[in-house]
Enzyme design. Structure first.
Site, mmCIF file in Angstrom:
data_model
loop_
_atom_site.group_PDB
_atom_site.id
_atom_site.type_symbol
_atom_site.label_atom_id
_atom_site.label_comp_id
_atom_site.label_asym_id
_atom_site.label_seq_id
_atom_site.Cartn_x
_atom_site.Cartn_y
_atom_site.Cartn_z
ATOM 1 N N THR A 85 0.824 -1.209 0.000
ATOM 2 C CA THR A 85 0.000 0.000 0.000
ATOM 3 C C THR A 85 0.859 1.260 0.000
ATOM 4 O O THR A 85 0.365 2.353 -0.263
ATOM 5 C CB THR A 85 -0.928 0.041 1.232
ATOM 6 O OG1 THR A 85 -0.122 -0.114 2.409
ATOM 7 C CG2 THR A 85 -1.956 -1.068 1.183
ATOM 8 N N CYS A 94 2.308 2.988 9.445
ATOM 9 C CA CYS A 94 1.278 3.080 10.480
ATOM 10 C C CYS A 94 1.896 2.967 11.860
ATOM 11 O O CYS A 94 3.015 2.508 12.017
ATOM 12 C CB CYS A 94 0.281 1.925 10.348
ATOM 13 S SG CYS A 94 -0.835 2.080 8.957
ATOM 14 N N CYS A 144 -3.000 0.875 14.658
ATOM 15 C CA CYS A 144 -3.849 1.302 13.537
ATOM 16 C C CYS A 144 -5.037 0.364 13.362
ATOM 17 O O CYS A 144 -4.902 -0.857 13.396
ATOM 18 C CB CYS A 144 -3.060 1.355 12.235
ATOM 19 S SG CYS A 144 -4.070 1.985 10.868
ATOM 20 N N ARG A 201 -7.334 -2.734 8.276
ATOM 21 C CA ARG A 201 -7.278 -4.180 8.142
ATOM 22 C C ARG A 201 -5.820 -4.654 8.214
ATOM 23 O O ARG A 201 -4.927 -4.020 7.659
ATOM 24 C CB ARG A 201 -7.884 -4.573 6.797
ATOM 25 C CG ARG A 201 -8.378 -5.991 6.711
ATOM 26 C CD ARG A 201 -9.313 -6.098 5.504
ATOM 27 N NE ARG A 201 -8.614 -5.733 4.260
ATOM 28 C CZ ARG A 201 -7.914 -6.585 3.522
ATOM 29 N NH1 ARG A 201 -7.815 -7.848 3.882
ATOM 30 N NH2 ARG A 201 -7.334 -6.199 2.419
ATOM 31 N N ARG A 221 3.944 6.952 2.498
ATOM 32 C CA ARG A 221 3.119 8.028 3.050
ATOM 33 C C ARG A 221 2.633 7.651 4.455
ATOM 34 O O ARG A 221 2.396 6.481 4.724
ATOM 35 C CB ARG A 221 1.894 8.263 2.160
ATOM 36 C CG ARG A 221 2.185 8.955 0.852
ATOM 37 C CD ARG A 221 0.955 9.019 -0.036
ATOM 38 N NE ARG A 221 0.561 7.696 -0.528
ATOM 39 C CZ ARG A 221 -0.486 7.010 -0.106
ATOM 40 N NH1 ARG A 221 -1.274 7.507 0.828
ATOM 41 N NH2 ARG A 221 -0.767 5.826 -0.605
ATOM 42 N N CYS A 255 -0.082 6.963 7.209
ATOM 43 C CA CYS A 255 -1.466 6.489 7.122
ATOM 44 C C CYS A 255 -2.428 7.601 7.539
ATOM 45 O O CYS A 255 -2.169 8.316 8.504
ATOM 46 C CB CYS A 255 -1.629 5.286 8.047
ATOM 47 S SG CYS A 255 -3.326 4.769 8.295
ATOM 48 N N CYS A 295 -4.394 6.382 11.128
ATOM 49 C CA CYS A 295 -3.801 6.367 12.479
ATOM 50 C C CYS A 295 -2.823 7.509 12.714
ATOM 51 O O CYS A 295 -2.308 7.653 13.810
ATOM 52 C CB CYS A 295 -3.131 5.021 12.749
ATOM 53 S SG CYS A 295 -1.698 4.714 11.684
HETATM 54 ZN ZN LIG Z 1 -2.584 3.332 9.916
#
Ligand SMILES: [Zn+2]
Length: 387
Positions: A63, A67, A71, A74, A96, A98, A101
């Site tokens: 992705t 995080c 977080c 999923r 990047r 998240c 979170c």
């Molecule tokens: Zn996150």
């Protein structure tokens, strides 16, 4: 041989696992990624453990985001996950942060604690008790979120906190020499009627009695000896108010004086010795229980904790977390530990039955050796009873 793709597709990695026996140089790097599954930190990610926030971060190659451990998104496939010891390491991936979170910001718990601390200062700084909506608005959160957070952090509702704060101001005012109406007015009660309604709960007596230094209060006490050392038992008119254990009887007496600095401490007569004998009996044989009224003095929160402790049966232990759950304040684990430490009624309020989550004994106001002895004794009793 071509260079391996940066983000290995799952099936490719699986194939590599099966090829492990004949490892090639490029496979040597792969077990590090697969190792996330066995890394204890990964378990904390799966558990969305908020206490792990700030300790490490994780990034997900598929992705392209990173995080914090808690977080709520999923769970990622561990094959695509990398763990980072620092935020800088996580950022260095070039991924990047998240949006869910906010891994770059303060943790949720830290943020809640900050909100609650601000609200406490607001309550303390105002003469009039601010409304729930006013407090929530001041800290920029919804009323329900704010109320929940406040209770989780302090174990009290904002209203209870405000009441406790004003009671403390009345006590301080009376002790420093204000008249009863002055002390009540200065603490923010606009009608003394409202204060008198609750004064006995808050002060343990009427304000006038309190101002006299509790001279109406007589505390009877006696010292005794148990197999666990010295014991001091003290009672007010309401019931047993202190049960203290220790090595040095003089030190126990000083503890009693510190707790009731203005009361008249009266050495016990024969009647009272009989009561002390029953308390000693409880220490020696916990299964007999103590059928005596207790004079439990604490904050609303402490009283809830102590009541929950009294419901823990002989021979059983519970964790601080479990007590927090039972009183409906699952986040207030630290406050529960504080209330256990503030217990003044050794054995009668069985704070010795509270152990750490991992079963370790943790602390005990009257000495860890006594805690161990009490638990061993109770365990022996339960074995006998089950035979
Ligand atoms: Zn996150």
């Amino acid at each position: 041989m071509p260079a391996p793709p940066k983000m290995a597709p799952i099936n490719l990695v699986r194939k590599r696992v099966s090829m492990m026996s004949g490892m090639t140089s490029e496979d040597v790097r792969k077990p590090a990624e697969l190792g996330v599954v066995n890394d204890p930190r990964w378990t904390r990610v799966l558990a969305r453990d908020r206490t792990a926030d700030g300790l490490f971060w994780y990034s997900v190659a598929t992705t392209g985001i990173y995080c914090r451990p808690s977080c709520a998104s999923r769970a990622a496939n561990p094959i695509n996950v990398q763990l980072h010891d620092t935020l800088a390491d996580a950022k260095a991936t070039g991924f990047r942060p998240c949006k869910r979170c906010h891994p770059d910001g303060p943790s949720i718990d830290a943020e809640k604690a900050a909100i609650v601390a601000r609200a406490c200062r607001l309550i303390e700084g105002r003469d009039e008790e601010p409304s729930l909506n006013a407090l929530a608005k001041a800290v920029g959160r919804s009323a329900s979120y704010f109320h929940r957070s406040f209770k989780a952090v302090t174990g009290l509702t904002p209203k209870d906190y405000a009441a406790a704060h004003r009671a403390r101001k009345v006590r301080e005012g009376l002790i420093s020499g204000s008249s009863v109406p002055e002390a009540i007015y200065d603490a923010g009660y606009n009608s003394s009627g409202r204060f008198y309604e609750k004064s006995t709960d808050m002060l343990g007596m009427t304000p006038t009695q309190f101002k006299k230094g509790g001279t109406n209060e007589e505390i009877r006490f006696a010292l005794g000896q148990t197999s666990l050392g010295a014991i001091l038992v003290a009672s007010s008119k309401k019931g047993v108010a202190s049960i203290l254990l220790g090595n040095d009887p003089d030190a126990l007496l000083r503890q009693l004086q510190d707790r009731f600095p203005k009361a008249r401490l009266v050495g016990a007569d024969e009647d009272y010795e009989a009561l002390v004998a029953r308390v000693v009996g409880l220490v020696e044989l916990p299964q007999i229980g103590l059928d005596l009224p207790l004079d439990v003095r604490g904050t609303a929160f402490q009283c809830r904790v102590w009541q929950a402790l009294r419901e823990v049966p002989v021979g059983q232990t519970v964790s601080y977390m479990e007590i927090a759950l039972r009183i409906g304040s699952p986040k207030a684990v630290r406050a529960v530990a504080g209330a256990c430490a503030a217990n003044n009624l050794a054995v009668a309020i069985p704070c010795h039955r509270v152990v750490r989550n991992d079963g370790a004994l943790s602390g005990y106001a009257w000495g860890i050796e006594r805690k161990k002895a009490l638990l061993d004794r109770e365990a022996a009793v339960t074995v006998q009873m089950s035979k």
